[in-house]
Design a protein around this motif. Structure first.
Motif, PDB file in Angstrom:
ATOM      1  N   UNK A 188       4.643  92.455 -18.243  1.00  0.00           N
ATOM      2  CA  UNK A 188       3.536  93.146 -18.926  1.00  0.00           C
ATOM      3  C   UNK A 188       2.725  92.162 -19.776  1.00  0.00           C
ATOM      4  N   UNK A 189       3.422  91.268 -20.480  1.00  0.00           N
ATOM      5  CA  UNK A 189       2.714  90.304 -21.330  1.00  0.00           C
ATOM      6  C   UNK A 189       1.850  89.388 -20.485  1.00  0.00           C
ATOM      7  N   UNK A 206       6.929  96.006  -4.342  1.00  0.00           N
ATOM      8  CA  UNK A 206       6.979  97.488  -4.408  1.00  0.00           C
ATOM      9  C   UNK A 206       6.040  98.048  -5.468  1.00  0.00           C
ATOM     10  N   UNK A 207       4.956  97.316  -5.760  1.00  0.00           N
ATOM     11  CA  UNK A 207       4.002  97.779  -6.779  1.00  0.00           C
ATOM     12  C   UNK A 207       4.656  97.829  -8.156  1.00  0.00           C
ATOM     13  N   UNK A 235      12.300  96.045 -12.457  1.00  0.00           N
ATOM     14  CA  UNK A 235      11.353  97.122 -12.130  1.00  0.00           C
ATOM     15  C   UNK A 235      10.849  97.807 -13.392  1.00  0.00           C
ATOM     16  N   UNK A 236       9.572  98.227 -13.362  1.00  0.00           N
ATOM     17  CA  UNK A 236       8.959  98.812 -14.563  1.00  0.00           C
ATOM     18  C   UNK A 236       8.238 100.104 -14.169  1.00  0.00           C
ATOM     19  N   UNK A 237       8.976 101.197 -14.143  1.00  0.00           N
ATOM     20  CA  UNK A 237       8.411 102.467 -13.682  1.00  0.00           C
ATOM     21  C   UNK A 237       7.310 103.000 -14.605  1.00  0.00           C
ATOM     22  N   UNK A 252       3.641 103.840 -13.111  1.00  0.00           N
ATOM     23  CA  UNK A 252       3.057 105.180 -13.110  1.00  0.00           C
ATOM     24  C   UNK A 252       1.666 105.198 -13.737  1.00  0.00           C
ATOM     25  N   UNK A 253       1.508 104.505 -14.849  1.00  0.00           N
ATOM     26  CA  UNK A 253       0.196 104.491 -15.521  1.00  0.00           C
ATOM     27  C   UNK A 253      -0.848 103.785 -14.652  1.00  0.00           C
TER      28      UNK A 253
END
Length: 525
Positions: free
Chosen positions: A298-299, A362-363, A370-372, A376-377
């Protein structure tokens, strides 16, 4: 009644013989504008066409005041000199006035062209009307000079009592040429509001590079030099500035360090044409791998947004204005809402382009961390951006759409070595990996079917060049208006410096619109 006394109508015939043609000169010119604005409203993109016509009038009106004023003065001056029998002086006055007006309107036309984007912003916030108006401003700028000369020459005709000649020219030009030409371009050839400006042009596509020191120092510079040798309207890099995992022995950046992004930014800004970019998994979702530096994915995405997407323009030596997904629909490192500023849209000669941040791994639902919530956002934001962009293209009556992203989401079950395995009819994934693309592909299929015109989907990820039509509807029928374009990327099997790009010839008036050719870069093979 004194006005009916004998002699009240004396000379009326002569007055009408001059007054009626003079009125016709003006009315014939302005009435054709009214006709064309009405006709513009009947186009499929009527609201945009009328908006563009209105803006064109608003842009030219202030410039027309100068030649109109000179025309009035010229008419009086030339008429007085002719009445005094000074024909040579009248000719000189007309020529001087024409020269002044030509110089002034040429300068105004150049300023209008140079500041076309700023001028359009004064009148509207609608990005579709802005883009379409900016595209036709070259014709508007040219017409400023033409209108200026018409104002002066019409004044000379009025001063010399030759209004009938001016009226005849206006009938021929404004009515015998303009409406039939507008009908031919707008309705018969279906060129829409852009008309002649839907001309062919070239763009460049590349991605999944560099994956080695040789590619970083030789291959990519050679590719950029090759692209710069062509007159491209823009180029687009569809993600992956590095290999999946860093190499500790590499002399060029191979981990997700700030130096990697600086190197990539340098590549993009060395391109002469506007340079577009959409992120790939190797430079953000996979940065949490140990060999990539154990970064927070994310960073790293936050840093990419700050470094590459801070402005509403492209990168490159020349820049192109873009529409940005500015709503705070994504999330940042802390989980707070933030703009998905990497999602961009732009229009060139009646074709709509947009990017979406759809990476591999896997997006962001598989690999190391993994960062669900992030998925999702961003996935919801991507789907909204997709629908908004298709709607904008339909509103603008675009001839075609090109979508640029990074991941190969998997279209069917034909090649498990290259992409996720998927049931082509219901789009469900049939292998064991998490599916980060089902909702996205379902929405994409709905939009492609509804749009009907050509849709090109550009992605990388699988590292070899192909152009095909793998998308099916729910009954198994091929979506013939959809074309998948996969850029070549790094291919070590063909040598470590197999670095090439794809040239696309875009012809908005042709049936398929896009024509593709892989460009083998001299010195890289």
């Amino acid at each position: 009644m004194e006005w009916l006394q004998h002699g009240s109508f004396q000379g009326l015939g002569q007055y009408l013989s001059l007054g009626l043609p003079a009125a016709a000169m003006i009315c014939l010119e302005w009435w054709v504008w009214e006709l064309l604005i009405f006709a513009a409203g009947l186009l499929p993109s009527g609201s945009v066409a009328v908006g563009v016509m209105g803006l064109c009038i608003q842009i030219t009106n202030p410039s027309y005041m100068i030649p109109s004023s000179f025309g009035s003065a010229t008419s009086v001056r030339v008429a007085n000199l002719l009445g005094a029998g000074q024909g040579l002086q009248a000719r000189t006055a007309a020529r001087v006035s024409a020269a002044i007006v030509f110089t002034a309107t040429l300068l105004l036309g150049c300023c209008t062209f140079a500041g076309r984007h700023a001028v359009v912003r004064i009148f509207t916030d609608d990005p579709t009307i802005r883009a379409a108006t900016a595209a036709v401003v070259p014709a508007v700028a040219t017409s400023i000079v033409g209108d200026g000369m018409v104002a002066v020459l019409s004044a000379v005709l009025r001063a010399s009592g030759r209004q009938a000649i001016g009226a005849m020219f206006n009938i021929a030009g404004y009515w015998c040429v303009c409406p039939p030409l507008a009908w031919l371009l707008d309705y018969y050839l279906q060129l829409g509001v852009l008309g002649f400006f839907r001309t062919p042009y070239q763009i460049g596509l590349w991605g999944d590079l560099p994956y080695s020191d040789l590619q970083a120092t030789v291959g990519v510079p050679n590719l950029i030099k090759d692209m710069n040798a062509y007159s491209l309207r823009f180029s687009a890099f569809n993600g992956d500035w590095k290999a999946g995992s860093g190499n500790s022995s590499s002399t060029t950046p191979s981990k997700c360090s700030n130096e990697l992004y600086a190197q990539c930014l340098g590549y993009l800004n060395s391109l002469k044409a506007p340079a577009m970019y959409t992120p790939g998994d190797n430079e953000w979702t996979d940065c949490d791998r140990e060999k990539n530096g154990n970064y927070s994915s994310r960073e790293r995405l936050d840093y990419i947004r700050k470094t590459f997407f801070a402005a509403d323009k492209s990168l490159g030596k020349r820049q192109l204005s873009q529409v940005v997904q500015s709503e705070a629909l994504c999330i940042d490192e802390r989980g707070a809402p933030t703009a998905c500023s990497e999602n961009r849209r732009w229009e060139v000669n009646g074709v709509t382009y947009f990017t979406m941040n759809v990476p591999g791994s896997c997006n962001n639902l598989c690999d190391t961390s993994p960062d669900e919530p992030e998925f999702k956002a961003r996935n919801a934001a991507n789907i909204k951006w997709m629908k908004d962009s298709f709607a904008a293209a339909a509103k603008a009556d675009s001839a075609a759409i090109m979508i640029i992203s990074q991941a190969d989401p998997g279209w069917d079950d034909s090649d498990k070595t290259r992409a996720p395995m998927r049931d082509a009819k219901n789009l469900t994934q049939i292998d064991s990996d998490p599916d980060g693309y089902f909702e996205y592909l379902t929405a994409l299929r709905e939009q492609v079917i509804a749009f009907k015109k050509p849709v090109a989907y550009v992605h990388g990820d699988s590292h070899y060049f192909r152009v095909d039509k793998p998308f099916l509807d729910s009954k198994g029928a091929r979506l013939v208006n959809f074309t998948r374009v996969q850029t070549p990327g790094s291919n070590a099997n063909n040598g470590n410096n197999d670095v090439n790009w794809v040239k696309v010839i875009v012809n908005p008036t042709s049936r398929e619109v896009f024509n593709y050719a892989m460009m083998v870069v001299p010195g890289n093979n």
